[in-house]
Scaffold this active site. Sequence first.
Site, PDB file in Angstrom:
ATOM      1  N   SER A  55       0.847  -1.190   0.000  1.00 51.11           N
ATOM      2  CA  SER A  55       0.000   0.000   0.000  1.00 51.11           C
ATOM      3  C   SER A  55       0.879   1.235   0.000  1.00 51.11           C
ATOM      4  O   SER A  55       2.049   1.188   0.427  1.00 51.11           O
ATOM      5  CB  SER A  55      -0.885   0.003   1.255  1.00 51.11           C
ATOM      6  OG  SER A  55      -1.533   1.251   1.427  1.00 51.11           O
ATOM      7  N   TYR A 103      -1.743  -0.147  10.763  1.00 51.17           N
ATOM      8  CA  TYR A 103      -1.877  -0.548   9.359  1.00 51.17           C
ATOM      9  C   TYR A 103      -0.602  -0.187   8.596  1.00 51.17           C
ATOM     10  O   TYR A 103      -0.049  -1.015   7.853  1.00 51.17           O
ATOM     11  CB  TYR A 103      -3.086   0.135   8.739  1.00 51.17           C
ATOM     12  CG  TYR A 103      -3.294  -0.197   7.278  1.00 51.17           C
ATOM     13  CD1 TYR A 103      -3.745  -1.456   6.899  1.00 51.17           C
ATOM     14  CD2 TYR A 103      -3.052   0.758   6.287  1.00 51.17           C
ATOM     15  CE1 TYR A 103      -3.947  -1.770   5.559  1.00 51.17           C
ATOM     16  CE2 TYR A 103      -3.262   0.453   4.947  1.00 51.17           C
ATOM     17  CZ  TYR A 103      -3.700  -0.811   4.590  1.00 51.17           C
ATOM     18  OH  TYR A 103      -3.895  -1.112   3.263  1.00 51.17           O
TER      19      TYR A 103
END
Length: 245
Positions: A141, A154
């Site tokens: 990501s 995250y």
Amino acid sequence: MSENTGNQGRVAVITGASSGIGAATARALAADGYRVALLARRADRIDALAAEIGGGAIAIPADVTDRDALVAAAARVREELGGADVLVNNAGVMLLGPFSSDRRDDYRAMVEVNLLGAITTTEVFLDQLKDGGGDLINISSVAGRTARASNGVYAATKWGVNGWSESLRQELLPDVRVTLIEPGVVDTDLPSHITDEATRAAVQKGYDVATVQPEEIAEVVAFVLARPRHLAINEILLRPADQLG
């Protein structure tokens, strides 16, 4: 995407294949001639996708946090398809929100799925990937490069995937090509899993403004895999053109 008969017989294993980037990648690789093994927890979805794709696609219910399930999945891939040539580590959860003790279950889930899940799946399938030269695609990501308020754990998992991928790239040369793909905002159901209501609403507003489609990420995966073996594309960062960070 037209079918590439040069990939006939090659096998791609895709985790998190029940929706989003995983399902789109399965369709794209099948169109390019791969036989695909679909791994996910939602058996009904991957069963339906395997039936849609056809061409020897198999659905294997498996949770990437369960090593025994992954070992069983690897055995099925070896027995039914002859072994994996490609592994796409796509399974992930994005449980954003303010850092607090109340959310420690979310933190553990992200570490176990996003980071340890990818590590364990790769460990289990690595021998198959090494047979004749394979490809490992890790879906990370943009959060693996830039941390923000309320995405700390995250981001930590994605920074971990990035560092681990670079180490593997060096270690597995020349037997396995390793590619890290870092998407920005993609139109998937990840925001719906966020347990903090205020964060979920804020994230959804961002998704409503700028997203790319899972099929566009799948096209990038297919492009990487189609390169000749002497060329390795090691890292790709991509965002919607109007995504700022």
